[in-house]
Write a protein that holds these residues in place. Structure first.
Motif: not given
Length: 276
Positions: A165, A207, A240
């Motif tokens: 992430y 994310s 994202v």
């Protein structure tokens, strides 16, 4: 050397028209606006060492940002009771200093922090975001399942390697501890994610939100976001979430000011991932 006093600044801003926090040549940034106003009021060089709790990306907002500066002590004592209003007249309307407080020399807005808390706002209303909230609320094109979002969130709480992430930086760790992650529906129907951790790596919050939204609208199973924690590289399939839905709402510090230095020392230690 002239004596300086450390001053804490509590700052809010609408990030829509800023290219993020950090000063950048020929770009409008939050730090750039603050430095310019301080220089105009106090004189160039009177304020040095602007340090922020968390650098926000372009388009991200803040209602609870914290930073510190070191002011010439004589200048601070001369202006401390009028400085806030004088800066308010000079700062652009989309950034405000809400408080200026003298702090101990070992207070560090970045390293003394114990947590950062963000909120991400999403509306799944068929008409989209209300016009007055369009700058801080993402309009989602389909209905979102609150229960599924919270199941996905539960699997991300705790200390993990969030490499999947994060945008990886050279010699930087992606080990983080998420202490709070939950979704709620506000009275107006907007879905709000609250995300709190000791610190975040770049693009991590957006994310995480992007992965959970894929669960909320049924495109992914509820355990998919947590399953990505086994990755050691950025997961390209995670979208994202757009920046404008994200707001930094709070930064926490030790209740006892004598703990500022100890906390800063702990934070500076490199986080080493556990051995497999």
């Amino acid at each position: 050397m002239q004596e300086r006093t450390r001053v804490r600044l509590d700052v809010s801003y609408d990030g829509a028209d800023f290219s993020g926090w950090a000063v950048q040549p020929e770009r409008r940034t939050v730090a750039g606006a603050l430095v310019q106003a301080l220089d105009l009021v106090l004189g160039v060089g009177a304020a040095t060492g602007l340090t922020v709790a968390g650098r926000t990306d372009a388009g991200v907002h803040a209602t609870g940002q914290v930073c510190h500066v070191d002011l010439l002590t004589e200048v601070w004592h001369r202006h401390e009771h009028t400085l806030l209003r004088r800066l308010a007249r000079l700062l652009p309307a989309d950034v405000r200093i809400r408080a200026m407080t003298e702090a101990p020399d070992d207070f560090d807005a970045r390293f003394s922090a114990t947590f950062r808390r963000y909120e991400y706002r999403v509306t799944d209303a068929p008409w989209g975001a209300e016009p007055l909230r369009r700058h801080d609320t993402l309009a989602w094109p389909s209905r979102l399942d609150l229960a599924a979002l919270n199941v996905a969130a539960d699997g991300l709480v705790g200390e993990h390697d969030f490499a999947a992430y994060c945008r990886r930086k050279e010699n930087a760790t992606t080990l983080r501890e998420v202490t709070r992650l939950e979704w709620r529906r506000a009275p107006d129907g907007t879905l709000v994610a609250t995300v709190q951790a000791d610190a975040f790596c770049q693009a991590m919050v957006r994310s995480l939100v992007g992965a959970m939204l894929a669960v909320g609208d049924g495109r992914r199973p509820a355990d998919w976001p947590a399953g990505l924690l086994t990755r050691r590289e950025r997961a390209s399939e995670v979208n994202v979430a757009p920046a404008h839905g994200l707001t930094l709402v709070a930064v926490g510090y030790p209740d006892d000011p004598s703990e500022y230095a100890r906390r800063a020392t702990l934070t500076r230690r490199l986080r080493v991932p556990p051995q497999a």
